[in-house]
Design a protein around this motif. Structure first.
Motif, PDB file in Angstrom:
ATOM      1  N   SER A 131     -23.026 -42.949 -52.010  1.00 42.83           N
ATOM      2  CA  SER A 131     -23.755 -44.228 -51.798  1.00 42.83           C
ATOM      3  C   SER A 131     -22.755 -44.745 -52.939  1.00 42.83           C
ATOM      4  O   SER A 131     -21.365 -44.384 -53.711  1.00 42.83           O
ATOM      5  CB  SER A 131     -25.146 -44.412 -51.856  1.00 42.83           C
ATOM      6  OG  SER A 131     -25.125 -44.027 -53.115  1.00 42.83           O
ATOM      7  N   THR A 132     -22.969 -46.299 -52.271  1.00 42.65           N
ATOM      8  CA  THR A 132     -21.926 -46.775 -53.729  1.00 42.65           C
ATOM      9  C   THR A 132     -23.411 -47.910 -54.242  1.00 42.65           C
ATOM     10  O   THR A 132     -24.530 -48.438 -53.597  1.00 42.65           O
ATOM     11  CB  THR A 132     -21.371 -48.619 -53.051  1.00 42.65           C
ATOM     12  OG1 THR A 132     -20.385 -47.131 -52.059  1.00 42.65           O
ATOM     13  CG2 THR A 132     -20.473 -49.269 -53.959  1.00 42.65           C
ATOM     14  N   GLU A 134     -24.446 -51.053 -57.111  1.00 44.63           N
ATOM     15  CA  GLU A 134     -23.943 -51.718 -57.833  1.00 44.63           C
ATOM     16  C   GLU A 134     -24.925 -52.156 -59.391  1.00 44.63           C
ATOM     17  O   GLU A 134     -26.033 -52.261 -59.283  1.00 44.63           O
ATOM     18  CB  GLU A 134     -24.335 -53.411 -57.813  1.00 44.63           C
ATOM     19  CG  GLU A 134     -23.610 -54.739 -58.178  1.00 44.63           C
ATOM     20  CD  GLU A 134     -23.644 -55.718 -57.451  1.00 44.63           C
ATOM     21  OE1 GLU A 134     -22.978 -56.405 -57.212  1.00 44.63           O
ATOM     22  OE2 GLU A 134     -25.146 -56.441 -56.786  1.00 44.63           O
ATOM     23  N   ARG A 160     -13.035 -52.785 -60.995  1.00 50.52           N
ATOM     24  CA  ARG A 160     -14.268 -52.829 -60.043  1.00 50.52           C
ATOM     25  C   ARG A 160     -15.510 -53.500 -60.361  1.00 50.52           C
ATOM     26  O   ARG A 160     -16.789 -53.096 -60.865  1.00 50.52           O
ATOM     27  CB  ARG A 160     -14.798 -51.821 -59.910  1.00 50.52           C
ATOM     28  CG  ARG A 160     -14.067 -50.107 -58.540  1.00 50.52           C
ATOM     29  CD  ARG A 160     -14.525 -49.123 -57.832  1.00 50.52           C
ATOM     30  NE  ARG A 160     -14.245 -48.450 -57.190  1.00 50.52           N
ATOM     31  CZ  ARG A 160     -13.191 -47.082 -58.134  1.00 50.52           C
ATOM     32  NH1 ARG A 160     -13.188 -46.951 -59.239  1.00 50.52           N
ATOM     33  NH2 ARG A 160     -12.858 -47.030 -57.534  1.00 50.52           N
ATOM     34  N   THR A 175     -19.489 -52.437 -59.535  1.00 46.42           N
ATOM     35  CA  THR A 175     -19.607 -52.209 -58.424  1.00 46.42           C
ATOM     36  C   THR A 175     -18.584 -50.220 -58.054  1.00 46.42           C
ATOM     37  O   THR A 175     -17.621 -50.302 -58.372  1.00 46.42           O
ATOM     38  CB  THR A 175     -19.253 -52.517 -56.841  1.00 46.42           C
ATOM     39  OG1 THR A 175     -19.890 -53.416 -57.103  1.00 46.42           O
ATOM     40  CG2 THR A 175     -18.739 -52.240 -55.838  1.00 46.42           C
ATOM     41  N   LEU A 176     -18.933 -49.288 -57.654  1.00 51.69           N
ATOM     42  CA  LEU A 176     -18.563 -47.652 -57.527  1.00 51.69           C
ATOM     43  C   LEU A 176     -19.202 -46.765 -56.913  1.00 51.69           C
ATOM     44  O   LEU A 176     -20.589 -46.846 -56.394  1.00 51.69           O
ATOM     45  CB  LEU A 176     -18.991 -47.539 -59.308  1.00 51.69           C
ATOM     46  CG  LEU A 176     -19.913 -46.964 -59.911  1.00 51.69           C
ATOM     47  CD1 LEU A 176     -19.991 -45.749 -60.483  1.00 51.69           C
ATOM     48  CD2 LEU A 176     -20.971 -47.819 -60.126  1.00 51.69           C
ATOM     49  N   PRO A 177     -18.208 -46.183 -56.223  1.00 55.51           N
ATOM     50  CA  PRO A 177     -19.198 -45.045 -55.258  1.00 55.51           C
ATOM     51  C   PRO A 177     -19.935 -43.676 -56.056  1.00 55.51           C
ATOM     52  O   PRO A 177     -19.220 -43.486 -57.148  1.00 55.51           O
ATOM     53  CB  PRO A 177     -17.470 -44.828 -54.385  1.00 55.51           C
ATOM     54  CG  PRO A 177     -16.602 -44.827 -55.386  1.00 55.51           C
ATOM     55  CD  PRO A 177     -17.015 -46.114 -56.458  1.00 55.51           C
ATOM     56  N   THR A 178     -20.714 -43.265 -56.151  1.00 54.32           N
ATOM     57  CA  THR A 178     -21.169 -42.120 -56.686  1.00 54.32           C
ATOM     58  C   THR A 178     -20.730 -40.636 -56.034  1.00 54.32           C
ATOM     59  O   THR A 178     -20.422 -40.775 -54.969  1.00 54.32           O
ATOM     60  CB  THR A 178     -22.382 -41.824 -56.863  1.00 54.32           C
ATOM     61  OG1 THR A 178     -22.748 -42.270 -55.017  1.00 54.32           O
ATOM     62  CG2 THR A 178     -22.848 -43.649 -57.400  1.00 54.32           C
TER      63      THR A 178
END
Length: 201
Positions: A131-132, A134, A160, A175-178
């Protein structure tokens, strides 16, 4: 310099801009020669400064010097709202309007964000790999401006991120994808100012 009713009126000394630390006392000076019946008053941001009984921090003192009339604007316990453009203004006794004014002097108020800043937020629910996410770091808009940035496990995060300013707040968003490898990582928000440095987890 200008002429009024045969007299030559000259600004011998004019207020100068400055940078003042929040809570300090400060004074602005103006000296005008050649005045007869004219009135010397103070303006802030284009409007006359009105002294009231409720605002005891601000006072105006006047006296005569060998080179003219001195007017001193004194501001005690400087507040954020005192920032602005100041000038001394000469009012004509005939028309009651402004006949001349000094150059504007800008006062900048140096301050720090309130003690509770920076404020950091994170997702309320559990984070699922893939998931993304924030993260946000919020501080106050002050002068000088604070700098915000994130670290991950004490290392700078330079990608980001987005900085926005709304009202009296400044927000840094990350914001980062995990992924599974992110489990256990620690993100911190750092706030820097020429006055102080403060971090928050």
């Amino acid at each position: 310099m200008f002429h009024c009713c045969g007299a030559v009126i000259v600004f011998e000394d004019v207020p100068s801009g400055d940078r003042i630390t929040l809570g300090e006392d400060h004074a602005l000076y103006c000296v005008v020669s050649g005045m007869v019946n004219e009135e010397l008053i103070w303006y802030k941001d284009g409007r006359q400064i009105q002294l009231t009984e409720d605002e005891i921090r601000i006072s105006i003192a006047k006296r005569e010097l060998s080179n003219g009339n001195l007017s001193t604007l004194v501001i005690d316990n400087v507040m954020q709202g005192d920032a602005g453009l100041y000038q001394c203004v000469i009012i004509s006794p005939m028309s009651g309007s402004v006949s001349s004014s000094s150059p504007e002097a800008e006062l900048l108020i140096l301050s720090l964000p309130a003690p509770e800043y920076p404020l950091c937020s994170e997702p309320d629910s559990a984070i699922i790999a893939g998931s993304t996410v924030e993260l946000t770091c919020v501080s106050e808009r002050v002068f000088p401006k604070v700098r915000l940035h994130f670290t991950r496990n004490s290392e700078p995060v330079n990608t980001r991120t987005m900085l926005t300013e709304t009202g009296n707040l400044v927000t840094l968003s990350l914001t980062l994808p995990t992924k599974k490898d992110n489990n256990g990582e620690i993100y911190e928000c750092h706030q820097y100012s020429s006055q102080i440095t403060k971090n928050h987890v």
